[in-house]
Design a protein around this motif. Structure first.
Motif, PDB file in Angstrom:
ATOM      1  N   CYS A  92       4.451  18.087 -25.717  1.00  0.00           N
ATOM      2  CA  CYS A  92       3.339  17.280 -26.651  1.00  0.00           C
ATOM      3  C   CYS A  92       3.048  17.814 -27.949  1.00  0.00           C
ATOM      4  CB  CYS A  92       2.116  16.997 -25.417  1.00  0.00           C
ATOM      5  SG  CYS A  92       2.526  16.345 -24.112  1.00  0.00           S
ATOM      6  N   ALA A  93       2.701  18.881 -27.885  1.00  0.00           N
ATOM      7  CA  ALA A  93       2.217  19.520 -29.146  1.00  0.00           C
ATOM      8  C   ALA A  93       3.511  19.568 -30.037  1.00  0.00           C
ATOM      9  CB  ALA A  93       1.846  21.155 -28.909  1.00  0.00           C
ATOM     10  N   VAL A  94       4.470  20.043 -29.689  1.00  0.00           N
ATOM     11  CA  VAL A  94       5.808  20.026 -30.677  1.00  0.00           C
ATOM     12  C   VAL A  94       6.049  18.546 -31.028  1.00  0.00           C
ATOM     13  CG1 VAL A  94       8.373  20.735 -31.006  1.00  0.00           C
ATOM     14  CG2 VAL A  94       6.745  22.239 -29.557  1.00  0.00           C
ATOM     15  N   ASP A  95       6.022  17.625 -30.213  1.00  0.00           N
ATOM     16  CA  ASP A  95       6.512  16.319 -30.642  1.00  0.00           C
ATOM     17  C   ASP A  95       5.614  15.850 -31.748  1.00  0.00           C
ATOM     18  OD1 ASP A  95       8.282  14.077 -30.539  1.00  0.00           O
ATOM     19  OD2 ASP A  95       6.764  13.015 -29.404  1.00  0.00           O
ATOM     20  N   THR A  96       4.122  16.039 -31.233  1.00  0.00           N
ATOM     21  CA  THR A  96       3.101  15.427 -32.208  1.00  0.00           C
ATOM     22  C   THR A  96       3.259  16.125 -33.628  1.00  0.00           C
ATOM     23  OG1 THR A  96       1.521  15.151 -30.452  1.00  0.00           O
ATOM     24  CG2 THR A  96       0.332  15.562 -32.741  1.00  0.00           C
ATOM     25  N   GLY A  97       3.594  17.495 -33.776  1.00  0.00           N
ATOM     26  CA  GLY A  97       3.601  18.200 -35.094  1.00  0.00           C
ATOM     27  C   GLY A  97       4.706  17.561 -35.796  1.00  0.00           C
ATOM     28  N   PHE A  98       6.064  17.560 -35.032  1.00  0.00           N
ATOM     29  CA  PHE A  98       7.240  17.166 -35.652  1.00  0.00           C
ATOM     30  C   PHE A  98       6.864  15.768 -36.382  1.00  0.00           C
ATOM     31  CE2 PHE A  98      10.928  19.911 -34.072  1.00  0.00           C
ATOM     32  CZ  PHE A  98      10.147  21.145 -34.622  1.00  0.00           C
ATOM     33  N   ARG A  99       6.580  14.909 -35.405  1.00  0.00           N
ATOM     34  CA  ARG A  99       6.380  13.464 -36.116  1.00  0.00           C
ATOM     35  C   ARG A  99       5.352  13.312 -37.086  1.00  0.00           C
ATOM     36  NH1 ARG A  99       9.475  10.472 -32.723  1.00  0.00           N
ATOM     37  NH2 ARG A  99      10.221  10.943 -30.888  1.00  0.00           N
ATOM     38  N   TYR A 100       4.262  14.120 -36.901  1.00  0.00           N
ATOM     39  CA  TYR A 100       3.428  14.174 -38.003  1.00  0.00           C
ATOM     40  C   TYR A 100       3.935  14.614 -39.153  1.00  0.00           C
ATOM     41  CZ  TYR A 100      -0.633  15.409 -40.639  1.00  0.00           C
ATOM     42  OH  TYR A 100      -1.568  15.607 -41.759  1.00  0.00           O
ATOM     43  N   ALA A 101       4.829  15.584 -39.250  1.00  0.00           N
ATOM     44  CA  ALA A 101       5.444  16.157 -40.508  1.00  0.00           C
ATOM     45  C   ALA A 101       6.432  15.068 -40.952  1.00  0.00           C
ATOM     46  CB  ALA A 101       6.057  17.348 -40.116  1.00  0.00           C
ATOM     47  N   ILE A 102       7.201  14.530 -39.995  1.00  0.00           N
ATOM     48  CA  ILE A 102       8.214  13.300 -40.606  1.00  0.00           C
ATOM     49  C   ILE A 102       7.432  12.500 -41.263  1.00  0.00           C
ATOM     50  CG2 ILE A 102       9.860  11.759 -39.763  1.00  0.00           C
ATOM     51  CD1 ILE A 102      10.516  13.616 -37.600  1.00  0.00           C
ATOM     52  N   ALA A 103       6.147  11.819 -40.699  1.00  0.00           N
ATOM     53  CA  ALA A 103       5.440  10.626 -41.327  1.00  0.00           C
ATOM     54  C   ALA A 103       4.917  11.050 -42.541  1.00  0.00           C
ATOM     55  CB  ALA A 103       4.377  10.348 -40.461  1.00  0.00           C
ATOM     56  N   LEU A 197      17.977  14.074 -37.617  1.00  0.00           N
ATOM     57  CA  LEU A 197      18.521  14.202 -36.292  1.00  0.00           C
ATOM     58  C   LEU A 197      17.629  14.295 -35.000  1.00  0.00           C
ATOM     59  CD1 LEU A 197      20.889  14.981 -34.699  1.00  0.00           C
ATOM     60  CD2 LEU A 197      20.797  17.417 -35.257  1.00  0.00           C
ATOM     61  N   TYR A 198      16.319  14.859 -35.416  1.00  0.00           N
ATOM     62  CA  TYR A 198      15.348  14.742 -34.438  1.00  0.00           C
ATOM     63  C   TYR A 198      14.779  13.399 -33.823  1.00  0.00           C
ATOM     64  CZ  TYR A 198      10.816  15.829 -32.234  1.00  0.00           C
ATOM     65  OH  TYR A 198       9.690  15.854 -31.209  1.00  0.00           O
ATOM     66  N   GLU A 199      14.970  12.674 -34.823  1.00  0.00           N
ATOM     67  CA  GLU A 199      14.321  11.321 -34.569  1.00  0.00           C
ATOM     68  C   GLU A 199      15.621  10.443 -33.624  1.00  0.00           C
ATOM     69  OE1 GLU A 199      11.039   9.525 -37.082  1.00  0.00           O
ATOM     70  OE2 GLU A 199      13.143   9.551 -38.271  1.00  0.00           O
TER      71      GLU A 199
END
Length: 266
Positions: A92-103, A197-199
């Motif tokens: 959860c923490a990693v996904d939230t951080g990655f998606r925040y960064a991408i946004a 690639l993450y998305e």
């Protein structure tokens, strides 16, 4: 599904992340890491390539981890964002951080953990692999020199070697199952991936650890551009070895769960 981060702080002295090239963001999930996160933050501040933005995701800590990260943001040599992720679990923490960064504009993503020590050339090694065409970079992990002594470090090396070998020969990982790339040893605390690639891979599984193998196999179904970078090094905590013992730690790394043990001690 993305998480719902709470308080967000932005600060730092650098303010130039991405100005010299493709925007790189580093994500640092942290749960109850007040005793160790300071060392990790200092290791990131000592990177030779500091042209990145840091996102610290405080994952339901009650020991002041988030406050330490916010304090660091005021003196960091790069921009720092601190998020609160109430849904417990490293995924959860990693996904939230990655998606925040991408946004917020990230095109390249790197991750380590709040009990780890990236070597000074860590971000530079990741960026070099991306420049050479990598879609995902799997770095090399070693044992922290300040935990458990020579015997513990030797045990850690043996477990890493065993896990890598098991991953390669495991029938479920064979390419006949639709994977485009061969299996490579992948440690979530030392990896990097393009935002695209993450998305495309669907992101990190939003669940407690272990998540690394699940995520790697998602990526293996999308690309052949997965590389191992021996110069991208992170010194890993060996405290799970102390908490679980050799057999319990081996069970964990082989996706057999913690057995009689409870919460992941990282």
């Amino acid at each position: 599904m993305t998480g719902t981060p709470g308080m967000t702080g932005t600060s730092g002295m650098g303010g130039t992340s991405g100005m010299g090239g493709t925007p790189l963001w580093v994500v640092l999930p942290a749960h109850q890491e007040a005793a160790r996160i300071g060392d990790t933050l200092r290791a990131l501040a000592a990177q030779r390539d500091r042209d990145f933005t840091l996102v610290v995701v405080d994952n339901a800590s009650t020991d002041g981890t988030g406050e330490l990260a916010r304090r660091f943001a005021g003196e960091a040599p790069f921009p720092v964002h601190v998020l609160d992720e109430p849904d417990k679990g490293v995924g959860c923490a990693v996904d939230t951080g990655f998606r925040y960064a991408i946004a917020h504009g990230a095109r390249l993503l790197a991750r380590t953990d709040a009990d780890c020590l990236p070597v000074p050339g860590w971000t530079a090694a990741a960026r070099a692999e991306f420049a050479a065409g990598a879609g995902m970079v799997c770095g090399r992990i070693t044992a922290r020199p300040d935990e458990h002594g020579p015997l513990g470090r030797a045990g850690f090396r043996a477990l890493v070697t065993t896990a890598a070998f098991f991953g390669r020969i495991r029938p479920a990982h064979h390419r006949r199952h639709g994977y485009l790339a061969p299996y490579r040893m992948h440690a979530g605390n030392n990896m990097a991936i393009t935002a695209r690639l993450y998305e495309e891979a669907g992101g990190m599984p939003r669940r407690p650890s272990p998540t690394d193998r699940l995520f790697l196999n998602r990526v293996r179904r999308r690309t052949t551009a997965i590389v191992h970078a021996p110069d991208m090094v992170v010194a890993n905590s060996t405290r799970r070895l102390g908490a679980y013992g050799i057999v319990g730690t081996a069970r964990w790394y082989l996706d057999q769960g913690p057995g009689r043990h409870g919460e992941d001690p990282r």
